[in-house]
Design a protein around this motif. Structure first.
Motif, PDB file in Angstrom:
ATOM      1  N   UNK A  30       0.842  -1.191   0.000  1.00 37.24           N
ATOM      2  CA  UNK A  30       0.000   0.000   0.000  1.00 37.24           C
ATOM      3  C   UNK A  30       0.874   1.236   0.000  1.00 37.24           C
ATOM      4  N   UNK A  31       0.239   2.394  -0.224  1.00 38.45           N
ATOM      5  CA  UNK A  31       0.991   3.643  -0.280  1.00 38.45           C
ATOM      6  C   UNK A  31       1.673   3.937   1.046  1.00 38.45           C
ATOM      7  N   UNK A  32       1.065   3.489   2.147  1.00 39.42           N
ATOM      8  CA  UNK A  32       1.657   3.750   3.460  1.00 39.42           C
ATOM      9  C   UNK A  32       3.014   3.113   3.652  1.00 39.42           C
ATOM     10  N   UNK A  33       3.299   2.021   2.919  1.00 39.71           N
ATOM     11  CA  UNK A  33       4.596   1.366   3.054  1.00 39.71           C
ATOM     12  C   UNK A  33       5.735   2.253   2.562  1.00 39.71           C
ATOM     13  N   UNK A 314      17.196   5.482  -1.314  1.00 45.93           N
ATOM     14  CA  UNK A 314      16.632   4.199  -1.732  1.00 45.93           C
ATOM     15  C   UNK A 314      15.174   4.128  -1.267  1.00 45.93           C
ATOM     16  N   UNK A 315      14.347   3.411  -2.017  1.00 47.84           N
ATOM     17  CA  UNK A 315      12.930   3.317  -1.686  1.00 47.84           C
ATOM     18  C   UNK A 315      12.192   4.615  -1.921  1.00 47.84           C
ATOM     19  N   UNK A 316      12.539   5.330  -2.978  1.00 46.50           N
ATOM     20  CA  UNK A 316      11.978   6.650  -3.251  1.00 46.50           C
ATOM     21  C   UNK A 316      10.793   6.518  -4.210  1.00 46.50           C
ATOM     22  N   UNK A 317       9.631   6.081  -3.681  1.00 46.83           N
ATOM     23  CA  UNK A 317       8.435   5.871  -4.500  1.00 46.83           C
ATOM     24  C   UNK A 317       8.752   5.007  -5.718  1.00 46.83           C
TER      25      UNK A 317
END
Length: 452
Positions: A30-33, A314-317
């Protein structure tokens, strides 16, 4: 023989299990992750977002005195303070419509740019003027069409901006835009930040950008490096900041966008994050990120919005959210509404806590210091991950007061530094081209006439 006969069904089972696992992981994501480890934004830093959304909506209006979208109390725009408003005939279709507004209540000079017009071929021409790795800028890569549109806007409004900045020395200069306009605004900010002498030696701290529902318009090293002046605002599941599909491919496939997003989602799942980070041409949402979270997995309805913020590397959308709201969360009217709700909740919480004015000022200073430290940490993280061109010997604007003063002094003392008696008009298109030359290996290098 019997073993060989049983092999194909076994392979089919493994394949089915793998597909089921992928589908399960994608449905659970989900977006919250994306922002679950980020900090919570404060009212002071998020305050400009709802009113800037209103200024963007004002670009769509034919008559500001009778707006189609009636603004809430306190968010209206004063037609008397409108400096410039240009539509497609004025820009020749080479840039989206925009307005220049003088916000005396908030000591702000705002240039707001509208988003994509699905009925205008000229907007598609801006998007299609690009290919992967076509345009290098400041040690990274940017979208070519959006950069050219930024140059056109600066050519048209440079003198007016310069006059306003000199007339109101305590006002900030804010670039903002939605969707297509967000990319133009972000690249406007980059060009101005690197050529502050062209606007009367404006202090870098007076420049800022809020990219609403941002397009992925610059490489990772630039997205992190300019996080001190560029901010991106994303509502929940918005698809545009998450898909690395080139903008031109997205908007060529608008009528089958869900299919494209699903295919891209499957493809990105098979690409390691390390490989993504090592691709210098891959474009990202720019600057510091503000993520408005208002829905939770397996729960119906909207919850009170919470705004998370960070300067991630890292992990940028990186992961598309398979959601029925992926396109509706991109609408500027919804972003304005939810951003306003989030800000009101923050202000109510502060009011209940009865924070004194002096303590608020101290909190603002602490917040600025924390943002500076977070930005530096993001730059270090980029170097650690070996992000291409993450380190550069050039001065990109640090948060060290002494370094900032030295940089401003060098600009003023340089032979090319402009003053109020300099050229009457600068051609920003030519300036952008002149900033670069090719070295022996064919790579673009930045020409710096000013001392570092």
């Amino acid at each position: 023989m019997s073993v060989l006969c049983g092999l194909p069904p076994l392979l089919e089972c493994v394949y089915c299990v793998a597909c089921a696992r992928w589908a399960w992981k994608r449905c659970l994501h989900s977006a919250g992750h994306d922002s679950e480890t980020w900090g919570v934004a404060t009212a002071e830093e998020f305050e400009p977002v709802p009113r800037l959304c209103r200024y963007i909506l004002a670009v769509y209006e034919n008559d500001l005195r009778q707006p189609q979208w009636e603004p809430p109390e306190g968010y209206g725009i004063n037609p008397e303070c409108l400096i410039v408003k240009k539509n497609y005939p004025d820009t020749g279709g080479r840039a989206p419509p925009y307005l220049l507004y003088l916000d005396h209540d908030h000591a702000d000079i705002v240039l707001a740019i509208r988003g994509l017009n699905l009925a205008k071929e000229s907007d598609y021409a801006v998007l299609l003027d690009n290919k992967l790795g076509k345009r290098k800028f400041d040690g990274g890569y940017v979208h070519n069409g959006l950069l050219k549109a930024a140059g056109l806007v600066l050519n048209a409004e440079c003198e007016i901006l310069k006059q306003l900045l000199e007339k109101y020395p305590n006002y900030t200069l804010t670039f903002t835009g939605h969707s297509l306009g967000s990319g133009v605004a972000a690249l406007l900010t980059m060009v101005v930040a690197e050529n502050r002498d062209r606007l009367g030696n404006i202090d870098r701290k007076r420049i800022r950008c809020f990219a609403i529902a941002p397009a992925r318009c610059m490489s990772l090293n630039l997205a992190v490096r300019y996080a001190d002046v560029i901010n991106s605002v994303v509502l929940q599941d918005d698809f545009l900041p998450r898909t690395a599909t080139p903008l031109e491919d997205i908007f060529k496939s608008l009528f089958c966008l869900p299919c494209l997003l699903c295919l891209r989602c499957m493809r990105d799942t098979c690409i390691s994050e390390e490989k993504m980070l090592k691709d210098p041409r891959r474009l990202y949402a720019p600057g510091r990120l503000y993520h408005i979270v208002e829905r939770k997995p397996f729960r119906c309805g909207r919850f009170p919005p919470v705004v998370k913020t960070a300067v991630p590397v890292d992990g940028r959308f990186e992961h598309i959210v398979l959601s029925c709201n992926a396109t509706s969360d991109h609408a500027i009217i919804w972003i304005e509404r939810e951003a306003r709700r989030a800000l009101e909740l923050m202000q109510e919480r502060d009011h209940v806590m009865e924070i004194p004015a002096k303590q608020k000022m101290e909190r603002q200073q602490t917040l600025t210091r924390e943002h500076n430290e977070e930005h530096k940490a993001a730059l270090q993280r980029a170097v650690t991950l070996a992000v291409p061109h993450a380190f550069s010997p050039f001065h990109y604007g640090t948060f060290d007061e002494q370094e900032e003063e030295q940089s401003d002094t060098s600009v003023r003392d340089s032979p090319t530094g402009s003053s109020t008696k300099s050229k009457t008009k600068d051609d920003w298109d030519e300036l952008i081209e002149r900033l670069y030359d090719k070295d022996e290996s064919g790579h673009m290098i930045l020409k710096r006439s000013r001392s570092q």
